[in-house]
Design a protein around this motif. Structure first.
Motif, PDB file in Angstrom:
ATOM      1  N   THR A  17      -4.593 -42.752  21.346  1.00 49.64           N
ATOM      2  CA  THR A  17      -6.191 -42.586  21.652  1.00 49.64           C
ATOM      3  C   THR A  17      -6.444 -40.911  22.160  1.00 49.64           C
ATOM      4  O   THR A  17      -7.284 -40.382  21.875  1.00 49.64           O
ATOM      5  N   ALA A  21      -9.004 -38.283  20.412  1.00 46.62           N
ATOM      6  CA  ALA A  21      -9.705 -37.344  21.033  1.00 46.62           C
ATOM      7  C   ALA A  21      -9.686 -35.911  20.531  1.00 46.62           C
ATOM      8  O   ALA A  21     -10.828 -35.252  20.261  1.00 46.62           O
ATOM      9  N   SER A  50      -6.570 -35.406  27.689  1.00 50.74           N
ATOM     10  CA  SER A  50      -6.807 -36.902  27.658  1.00 50.74           C
ATOM     11  C   SER A  50      -5.766 -37.695  28.307  1.00 50.74           C
ATOM     12  O   SER A  50      -5.754 -38.541  28.879  1.00 50.74           O
ATOM     13  N   SER A 140     -16.222 -39.294  26.614  1.00 48.88           N
ATOM     14  CA  SER A 140     -15.394 -39.457  25.546  1.00 48.88           C
ATOM     15  C   SER A 140     -16.076 -38.498  24.453  1.00 48.88           C
ATOM     16  O   SER A 140     -15.074 -38.345  23.389  1.00 48.88           O
ATOM     17  N   ILE A 168     -18.987 -46.180  21.958  1.00 49.17           N
ATOM     18  CA  ILE A 168     -17.921 -46.346  22.945  1.00 49.17           C
ATOM     19  C   ILE A 168     -18.323 -46.976  24.220  1.00 49.17           C
ATOM     20  O   ILE A 168     -17.471 -47.862  24.618  1.00 49.17           O
TER      21      ILE A 168
END
Length: 264
Positions: A17, A21, A50, A140, A168
């Motif tokens: 993830t 990003a 992140s 995000s 999201i």
């Protein structure tokens, strides 16, 4: 370090993830002609911050994760809380150093804003729990606006940013349905499971609709059709509870695919 330790560490920092990003910054800069090293340097702070956010979030949510996600590195005991905090401070130092070294001064503010928003997640949702899903969605998409002062189309960036926020938000609402047993006050608990499901998927439909208005060329039409068809498929799969974790993971692929709209 054993291979199993490395895997636990990658799970702790949500490397997949976090990499997604960072790709929000890396891929568009690369597409616009920046060399790989320069694009990677601008994306590195996003990757580190992140990972930093995921670590501190897992530390704060340790008790809830014993119920909702007992297999995660911290609740399962694969990584100690003390070691996780050491990783957090190392990542935080790395984030600040990479911003200072690799980012131009005129963009300090947006990188630091991303860092402040991400690392204060637990404090905000602790005091305002019903804002959790919206807060995550906003946090995000902030990296997208790193591109805004550059040589990118403002309308495209703003539309993709808004679409990503709706997408999201929907994903976070659906994730919280699975986390209801261990969560306290949440937006999902307030609405109930059925209404929350409708809100989650409706939000993602709005995201796809926003992308419709900036489609440019055959490739993006194909991607838009893929997003819509996969959206319908995931709704069908969601009905079967056992497929819900798969649906949540598949939405990462949808988000990554949607970022192609930044390449204009």
């Amino acid at each position: 370090m054993r291979p199993s330790d490395a895997i636990s560490l990658l799970k702790l920092v949500r490397f997949d993830t976090s990499l997604l990003a960072a790709s929000i910054v890396f891929v568009p800069y690369l597409y616009k002609g920046m060399n790989v090293l320069d694009a990677a340097q601008r994306a590195l702070p996003i990757l580190l911050m992140s990972m930093c956010c995921f670590v501190i979030n897992d530390v704060h949510d340790l008790e809830k994760d014993r119920i909702n996600h007992p297999a995660r590195p911290l609740p399962s005991g694969l990584i100690s809380e003390r070691f996780a905090m050491a990783i957090y401070f190392m990542l935080l130092a790395g984030t600040l150093s990479s911003i200072l070294i690799f980012v131009s001064q005129d963009k300090y503010y947006i990188y630091l804003l991303c860092l402040i928003v991400l690392t204060n997640y637990n404090h905000v949702v602790g005091d305002f729990p019903y804002l959790k899903n919206f807060y995550v969605a906003v946090a995000s998409v902030l990296p997208i606006f790193i591109l805004r002062p550059s040589n990118f189309d403002f309308t495209v960036i703003d539309n993709v940013g808004l679409a990503m926020m709706f997408f999201i938000f929907g994903r976070e609402v659906l994730m919280d349905i699975s986390d209801l047993p261990g969560d306290g006050k949440t937006f999902v608990r307030l609405l109930g499971e059925k209404l929350s499901t409708r809100v989650g998927f409706a939000s993602q439909f709005l995201a796809i609709l926003l992308l419709f208005f900036i489609v440019d060329g055959m490739i993006q039409w194909i991607i838009l059709i893929f997003l819509f068809v996969s959206y319908l498929l995931l709704i069908i799969l969601w009905i079967r509870v056992k497929f819900r974790p798969t649906v949540i993971h598949a939405m990462k692929a949808q988000a990554l695919t949607g970022l192609v709209f930044l390449l204009q």
